[in-house]
Structures are given as structure tokens and as C-alpha cells.
Design an enzyme around this catalytic site. Structure first.
Site, mmCIF file in Angstrom:
data_model
loop_
_atom_site.group_PDB
_atom_site.id
_atom_site.type_symbol
_atom_site.label_atom_id
_atom_site.label_comp_id
_atom_site.label_asym_id
_atom_site.label_seq_id
_atom_site.Cartn_x
_atom_site.Cartn_y
_atom_site.Cartn_z
ATOM 1 N N GLU A 39 0.834 -1.222 0.000
ATOM 2 C CA GLU A 39 0.000 0.000 0.000
ATOM 3 C C GLU A 39 0.857 1.256 0.000
ATOM 4 O OE1 GLU A 39 -2.892 -0.356 3.129
ATOM 5 O OE2 GLU A 39 -3.681 -2.251 2.358
ATOM 6 N N GLU A 83 -5.363 -10.259 0.222
ATOM 7 C CA GLU A 83 -6.384 -10.262 1.263
ATOM 8 C C GLU A 83 -7.729 -9.936 0.616
ATOM 9 O OE1 GLU A 83 -5.449 -7.551 4.440
ATOM 10 O OE2 GLU A 83 -3.303 -7.913 4.211
#
Length: 398
Positions: free
Chosen positions: A154, A307
């Protein structure tokens, strides 16, 4: 050196068996039309971690709430991937936690997806620190556990100390990749930006500031501002030589912002997010690049969803738990998914029941804790998913 691990019949297919029999000899011993048993040690390098067909199924598991053995029992399969997080460089206590995770994975899983978080900033990613990590990975590999390193994930967000610093991030990723590729050939590197909906995530502590070199590098349309018109991914890409896998976590937080209500995912949401064509959640993300096409097809990288899960907030009203989660995993697991996205090689479920600051309350993301949800989930697992070995593999001798 290559790493030896055990593979069950549903594990990574198409890998040569180090001490295997020739096909003719197998047929003589097992009879014709009998699938060869793969529950034995095989020799792997990092390229062999990519299944030739289908996708690895894994889990991000709260090991404090449930050990991997219990999850495997609930699932009916050993997960092919188990996600772990640690700071980098890590402390002695964090290293001990990793060693415990390796032991659980060797017994009840297959490989580790290790998310490294350089919380002290990218300056801490020195060649010496990277080499020390890679030597540990080589030990994990020799113990029968391959590792895929998801480094500083991220990075296109604005909430981590490594956020929105494209030049320094690329240098740090390449430093880590050089060490891993040289010292731990049973391990691989994953580049995993945040899903770009809402980019550039203005207001975060670590957002790029106007007038800086980082801001200029991220202003891909050169209009003097950062917006959804700028490429949310490309400025952070470390290059094909450094990257082995690409990944992007995709969640169903809800159909409308603010989050916290129990809402069904819109039809086609998973595909639309993966391809940058989602319009929903009070916004239009159709300006995003097609992540799958650009990085899976054009760059030729295996694509992971590190995820995923669907939000269910107990007590919040709205749609029921089973309806929400079934609608989400139904999109992930429908037969068309693997046909349309042959480069999709990993899907990991986020198996946590935890407080989420975004909703100021508890969210149960799990699919194995509630009996009715578990029964529906395990019944819905498609045959194109790949799991961990049926038997454990003892590490090779000297």
C-alpha cells in the site's frame, strides 16, 4: 539452493518430482488412469511457486484466536498460503514469532506470504538489513517453507511511513529484491499497491506535498495537482526484474460510504475492481488503470489478491452474514473467474473478527467461525483452487 517441500495431490501441479518415477514406471506400479501421488518432497525455485493452472488458496489468520491446524480442519484443506506481518528490520521477538509461524505452516500449510512493514521509514532498508532478512528466509526455505515477500504494501496510500515516496520506495524494493533473489532462491518478491479507488487519499499523514520531487513524480498528467486522473500504480512499480508477483487486496466494505452497514456487494464488483472499472460506493473508479491487464498481462506477472473478505458488522442490522459473504465469495469463485483471469494465481481470505476504526466497531470477516457460513463456504470452494500438501515434508539432509 532449491527448497524441498511436500505437495498433496491438490497442491502446486506441474512441478517435476526430484526423486519421482518416470510416467511409465508409475503406470506399472499404480495402474493406468491413476493420478500420480505428489505427497513427497519436490525441488522448487521461485518460478515454481506459481501454479501452472488455477490459483493458490490462502488465509490471513488471527493465530491468537485460532491456530493454523484448527483452521485447516475447519476448511477441510491445508491452506496453500498463510499471511504473516512483521516490522522491518524486525526485533528478536518478531523473529521468534516468525519462527513459530514457520513451524505452523510447515505442519499445516505450505508457504508464507510475509508482509514487511518498514515502520521506521525506507531509510532502514539497507543492503545489510536486506541480506540479514534474506538469510533468514533461506533458513525458512530449507525448513520446507517457501516465502513470498510482500514488501511495504500500500505504498500508494498516505498512511504509512513509506507512503507516496516513489523514488525511495523503488530503491528500497530493489535492494530487498536483490538480496532475496541472491540468497533465498526459494523465496519471491511481491509488489502490492493499495486499490486505487480514492487515490491520492488526500489528508493522510504521509501524503506527498506540493513542491516536492515526490509530488512531481506522482503528477503523471502534469497538471500540477494529484487526483484520480493520475496513475495510482505506475510511479511506484520497481520493474520486472525486481518483481516476481503483483498483488492488490480487494474487499467489500459496503455499497455506500460511510461504511458500517451490512450491505450486499454489487454484482460484478470484484471483477470491476480488479480491472479498474468499478462505479459505486459513492464514487467512480473507472479512471483507474486496469490492474490485471497492465501488470498481469502486459508485464506477465502472476496476480495475487493477498487479502479479501466482505464486511459483516454484528448487530448493525441490514443484510445477514451468510447472504453478504456468500455474494462476495461467489464472485471470487465463479467458474468464469479463472477462465477470464488465467494470471490470477492466489486468493487469500482475511479470517479475522476485530475492531475496525473505519466503522468504529466490530467486523466479523471470517468464514469458518459460524457453522452455517463455514458449511456454505467449504461447499462453494471451486476445483480450480490449489491447497497445501496432504503430508508434511521433512527438510533435506546435509
Amino acid at each position: 539452493m532449491p527448497v524441498a517441500i511436500g505437495l498433496g495431490a491438490a497442491g502446486l501441479g506441474g512441478i517435476s518430482i526430484a526423486n519421482g518415477l518416470e510416467a511409465k514406471e508409475r503406470e506399472q506400479q499404480q495402474g493406468p488412469n491413476t493420478a500420480p501421488a505428489l505427497s513427497q518432497c519436490v525441488v522448487l525455485d521461485r518460478a515454481s511457486l506459481v501454479p501452472p493452472e488455477g490459483a493458490l488458496f490462502g488465509v490471513n489468520l488471527d493465530l491468537a484466536a485460532k491456530p493454523l491446524s484448527a483452521y485447516a480442519s475447519d476448511l477441510g484443506h491445508k491452506p496453500a498460503v498463510s499471511v504473516s506481518f512483521t516490522g522491518f528490520p524486525y526485533t528478536g521477538e518478531e523473529r521468534a514469532d516468525l519462527l513459530r509461524a514457520v513451524e505452523q505452516i510447515r505442519a499445516d500449510g505450505q508457504m508464507m506470504l510475509l508482509t514487511l512493514e518498514p515502520m521506521n521509514g525506507l531509510e532502514a532498508v539497507t543492503p545489510e538489513a536486506a541480506a540479514a532478512l534474506a538469510r533468514d528466509l533461506a533458513e525458512f526455505n530449507d525448513d520446507g517453507v517457501p516465502v513470498i515477500v510482500r514488501f511495504a504494501h500500500e505504498m500508494n496510500g498516505s498512511w504509512y511511513p513509506w507512503s507516496q515516496q516513489p523514488s525511495r520506495y523503488i530503491d528500497a524494493f530493489r535492494t530487498m529484491a536483490a538480496a532475496v533473489h541472491s540468497l533465498a532462491p526459494g523465496s519471491a518478491m511481491m509488489w502490492a499497491p493499495n486499490y486505487g479507488g480514492g487515490y491520492p487519499f488526500a489528508g493522510g499523514q504521509y501524503e506527498a506535498k506540493p513542491g516536492t520531487a515526490d509530488f512531481t513524480a506522482l503528477d503523471t498528467d502534469t497538471d500540477g495537482t494529484l487526483s484520480m486522473n493520475d496513475d495510482a500504480y505506475a510511479p511506484y512499480y520497481p520493474g520486472d526484474q525486481a518483481v516476481d508477483w503483483v498483488g492488490m487486496s480487494l474487499y467489500h466494505w459496503g455499497a455506500d460510504y460511510p461504511w458500517g452497514e451490512n450491505e450486499l456487494p454489487e454484482p460484478g464488483k470484484f471483477v470491476d475492481q480488479l480491472t479498474g472499472s468499478y462505479t459505486g460506493a459513492n464514487g467512480d473508479d473507472s479512471l483507474l488503470p486496469d490492474f490485471y491487464q497492465v501488470y498481469g498481462e502486459a508485464h506477465g506477472k502472476p496476480v495475487a489478491v493477498p487479502e479479501t473478505a466482505a464486511l459483516f458488522a454484528p448487530g448493525a442490522g441490514g443484510e445477514g452474514e451468510l447472504a453478504i459473504k456468500l455474494a462476495w465469495w461467489g464472485q471470487l469463485f465463479e467458474p468464469a473467474t479463472t477462465r477470464r483471469f488465467p494470471q490470477l494465481k492466489m486468493i487469500n481470505w482475511f479470517e479475522w473478527d476485530k475492531e475496525e476504526v473505519e466503522v468504529k466497531g466490530r467486523v466479523d470477516w471470517t468464514v469458518t467461525n459460524t457453522p452455517a457460513v463455514r458449511a456454505a463456504f467449504t461447499a462453494g470452494l471451486p476445483d480450480w483452487l490449489r491447497y497445501g500438501p496432504d503430508t508434511s515434508c521433512q527438510p533435506p539432509g546435509p
